[in-house]
Design an enzyme around this catalytic site. Sequence first.
Site, short mmCIF file in Angstrom:
data_model
loop_
_atom_site.label_atom_id
_atom_site.label_comp_id
_atom_site.label_asym_id
_atom_site.label_seq_id
_atom_site.Cartn_x
_atom_site.Cartn_y
_atom_site.Cartn_z
N ASP A 90 -8.75 17.92 -5.35
CA ASP A 90 -10.15 17.98 -4.97
C ASP A 90 -10.71 19.27 -5.57
O ASP A 90 -9.97 20.19 -5.87
CB ASP A 90 -10.24 18.01 -3.43
CG ASP A 90 -11.64 17.69 -2.95
OD1 ASP A 90 -12.57 17.65 -3.78
OD2 ASP A 90 -11.80 17.50 -1.73
N ASP A 301 -8.39 8.95 0.69
CA ASP A 301 -7.54 10.02 1.18
C ASP A 301 -8.09 10.46 2.52
O ASP A 301 -9.29 10.38 2.76
CB ASP A 301 -7.53 11.22 0.23
CG ASP A 301 -8.81 12.02 0.29
OD1 ASP A 301 -8.89 12.96 1.11
OD2 ASP A 301 -9.76 11.71 -0.46
N CYS A 342 9.03 -1.70 12.14
CA CYS A 342 8.91 -0.67 11.09
C CYS A 342 10.30 -0.31 10.55
O CYS A 342 11.25 -0.18 11.31
CB CYS A 342 8.23 0.57 11.66
SG CYS A 342 8.03 1.90 10.46
N CYS A 344 10.91 2.54 8.81
CA CYS A 344 10.96 3.96 8.43
C CYS A 344 12.19 4.65 9.03
O CYS A 344 12.81 4.14 9.96
CB CYS A 344 9.67 4.68 8.83
SG CYS A 344 9.62 5.24 10.55
N CYS A 347 11.90 5.15 12.87
CA CYS A 347 12.08 3.94 13.70
C CYS A 347 13.51 3.40 13.61
O CYS A 347 14.00 2.78 14.54
CB CYS A 347 11.07 2.88 13.29
SG CYS A 347 9.38 3.33 13.76
N HIS A 373 6.71 8.32 10.14
CA HIS A 373 6.32 6.99 10.61
C HIS A 373 4.87 6.67 10.23
O HIS A 373 4.59 5.57 9.74
CB HIS A 373 6.49 6.86 12.13
CG HIS A 373 5.86 5.61 12.66
ND1 HIS A 373 6.44 4.37 12.50
CD2 HIS A 373 4.65 5.39 13.23
CE1 HIS A 373 5.62 3.45 12.99
NE2 HIS A 373 4.53 4.04 13.43
#
Length: 403
Positions: A90, A301, A342, A344, A347, A373
């Site tokens: 940015d 974003d 999930c 991940c 999890c 997560h």
Amino acid sequence: MFLLEHQHKGMPARTGKLVTAHGTVSTPAFVVVATRATVKAVEPAALREIGVQIVISNSYHLHLRPGEETVAALGGLHGFSGWNGPTMTDSGGFQVFSLGAGKEHGVGKVASIFPGDEPRPTRNHYRQGKSLVQLTEEGASFRSIIDGSEHFFSPEGVIELERQLGADIILVLDECTSPMHDYAYTKDAMKRTHRWAERSLTALDAPNKESLHPNPDQILYGIVQGGAYEDLRKESARVIGAMPFGGFAIGGSLGKSKQDMLYVLDWTIPMLPDDKARHLLGIGEIEDIFAGVRRGVDTFDCAAATRVARNGTVFLKGEPRHRINLRNARFSRDPRPIDESCDCFTCRNHSRAYLRHLCRSGEFSFYRLATIHNLRFLVRLMQDIRSAIAADTLEELEQDWMN
Ligand SMILES: [Zn+2]
């Protein structure tokens, strides 16, 4: 650059490939916020495992610390941080806004004000006070929030700063207006942003000091401004959209309500060329992602996913706003993972009860596990969105999420 893959039947949503010097991003995609060249609490190796495609760092913060020369000397953002995938920076325009009019008016990007409400601060750093910024045609001078030192950002200076940081996609310096600015001021600021955009393109074409620039193949995005005024947004999209940028971002005040934000997208996106990517700056709630994607936004974003994670808020489809707070007593002996569907790391390995304990104890490991997560949740959501666009079934997917 941007390759359009599939245009959804009957709506502007599309899938594509954003090709950068450090890899290709499948769109629509979520760009993970790494303000100070790190995603808070999660290192690059874990980001890769989560499936994060691209991160965005902030030129303003990196200019203040450690300084662009330091980052350049260590190989630019890629060499410095160890994240070797696609990156964005940015320009700092939003920080100039936050320290300037945003501070005077006590508002954020979508102001926390609705018709009839009084303006009120949204977060600490928007606390009302005297503007710390002097804005002229040449650029913006401001004081460092770290040590009070004086700094000056011009369109050309920001291009040089971003060249030294070396992100794959870089943004021009723009002036972000506040929702509290009137039409006349917003119009003046938009015209100034357009002149700054021309200057940024000229600066990018200037011979560059190769040795100081770690990434010669940067893509420069223009930024559409114009506040929440229909004629200004359309004019800005037409003028900026006609300049030879590699892509376009929609920035600045998106109005005083979510509905205003949707109007801004409806006015802006049809005026932008189809063969360039469109990025929506600083917006990333799930409903906003759907609203943006269906209007033709390619990338988003937003710091919220990682910020709320550190507070104990984790995403779970079907709950109010698709989120739960692990501090809640009902999880104290809950042996289930955050989300049974999930895949991940968090999890697969930890129960809600354990995570709740870490959160309430203020353990550092909690920040990492909760952030992992939430990022994986967004990565999977964007995968589902891309599949639905490819199958022309985005409407059904959105229904499934919004009910
Ligand atoms: Zn998970």
